[in-house]
Scaffold this motif. Structure first.
Motif, PDB file in Angstrom:
ATOM      1  N   LEU A  40       0.830  -1.202   0.000  1.00  0.00           N
ATOM      2  CA  LEU A  40       0.000   0.000   0.000  1.00  0.00           C
ATOM      3  C   LEU A  40       0.864   1.250   0.000  1.00  0.00           C
ATOM      4  O   LEU A  40       0.559   2.223  -0.687  1.00  0.00           O
ATOM      5  N   SER A  41       1.970   1.233   0.732  1.00  0.00           N
ATOM      6  CA  SER A  41       2.843   2.407   0.748  1.00  0.00           C
ATOM      7  C   SER A  41       3.467   2.651  -0.628  1.00  0.00           C
ATOM      8  O   SER A  41       3.602   3.803  -1.055  1.00  0.00           O
ATOM      9  N   GLU A  42       3.825   1.585  -1.335  1.00  0.00           N
ATOM     10  CA  GLU A  42       4.356   1.734  -2.697  1.00  0.00           C
ATOM     11  C   GLU A  42       3.284   2.319  -3.624  1.00  0.00           C
ATOM     12  O   GLU A  42       3.581   3.166  -4.465  1.00  0.00           O
ATOM     13  N   LEU A  43       2.064   1.873  -3.448  1.00  0.00           N
ATOM     14  CA  LEU A  43       0.965   2.376  -4.268  1.00  0.00           C
ATOM     15  C   LEU A  43       0.745   3.866  -4.016  1.00  0.00           C
ATOM     16  O   LEU A  43       0.589   4.644  -4.957  1.00  0.00           O
ATOM     17  N   LEU A  44       0.762   4.278  -2.756  1.00  0.00           N
ATOM     18  CA  LEU A  44       0.569   5.687  -2.425  1.00  0.00           C
ATOM     19  C   LEU A  44       1.712   6.541  -2.977  1.00  0.00           C
ATOM     20  O   LEU A  44       1.479   7.657  -3.442  1.00  0.00           O
ATOM     21  N   ASP A  45       2.926   6.013  -2.965  1.00  0.00           N
ATOM     22  CA  ASP A  45       4.057   6.724  -3.558  1.00  0.00           C
ATOM     23  C   ASP A  45       3.883   6.843  -5.071  1.00  0.00           C
ATOM     24  O   ASP A  45       4.151   7.888  -5.657  1.00  0.00           O
ATOM     25  N   GLU A  51      -1.230   9.420 -12.767  1.00  0.00           N
ATOM     26  CA  GLU A  51      -2.610   9.915 -12.731  1.00  0.00           C
ATOM     27  C   GLU A  51      -3.630   8.777 -12.671  1.00  0.00           C
ATOM     28  O   GLU A  51      -4.685   8.927 -12.062  1.00  0.00           O
ATOM     29  N   VAL A  52      -3.341   7.654 -13.314  1.00  0.00           N
ATOM     30  CA  VAL A  52      -4.283   6.533 -13.300  1.00  0.00           C
ATOM     31  C   VAL A  52      -4.428   5.988 -11.889  1.00  0.00           C
ATOM     32  O   VAL A  52      -5.533   5.757 -11.405  1.00  0.00           O
ATOM     33  N   VAL A  53      -3.307   5.805 -11.216  1.00  0.00           N
ATOM     34  CA  VAL A  53      -3.332   5.314  -9.837  1.00  0.00           C
ATOM     35  C   VAL A  53      -3.971   6.357  -8.922  1.00  0.00           C
ATOM     36  O   VAL A  53      -4.795   6.024  -8.069  1.00  0.00           O
ATOM     37  N   ALA A  54      -3.631   7.618  -9.115  1.00  0.00           N
ATOM     38  CA  ALA A  54      -4.171   8.687  -8.276  1.00  0.00           C
ATOM     39  C   ALA A  54      -5.683   8.801  -8.409  1.00  0.00           C
ATOM     40  O   ALA A  54      -6.376   9.179  -7.466  1.00  0.00           O
TER      41      ALA A  54
END
Length: 105
Positions: A40-45, A51-54
């Motif tokens: 999850l921390s890697e995803l938030l970084d 933009e797709v992840v955000a």
């Protein structure tokens, strides 16, 4: 109610391709979370630059975590104070920290 913009066939096709690519990328990220090849921390970084992840909903991300179901994810979001419709880019620093603390990352 406003009418949708009038698109040419070519514009509509490009929009459909773009939407399909966004869905594939989001599914890929959720699969990585589920398989534990991404934390999850890697995803938030990653959301800081991607933009797709955000633009992915927090609820969808939490439901993708191993051992986290729909009910548990919603309850956690309610306790932290995150709306069901919130996207990752809209999380505050405290909300991010609370998610990471609760999800073990």
């Amino acid at each position: 109610m406003a009418e949708p913009p009038q698109l040419t066939t070519e514009q509509r096709q490009k929009a459909l391709e773009k939407a399909g690519e966004v869905r594939r990328r989001r599914a890929e990220v959720k699969a990585k979370l589920k398989m534990r090849s991404m934390s999850l921390s890697e995803l938030l970084d990653q959301a800081e630059t991607d933009e797709v992840v955000a633009g992915t909903k927090v609820l969808a991300i939490l439901e993708s975590l191993p051992g986290m179901g729909k009910i548990r994810a919603r309850k956690m979001m309610e306790e932290i104070g995150i709306a069901d419709s919130r996207r990752i880019r809209g999380l505050g620093d405290q909300q991010r920290a609370s998610l990471l603390a609760r999800c073990g990352d």
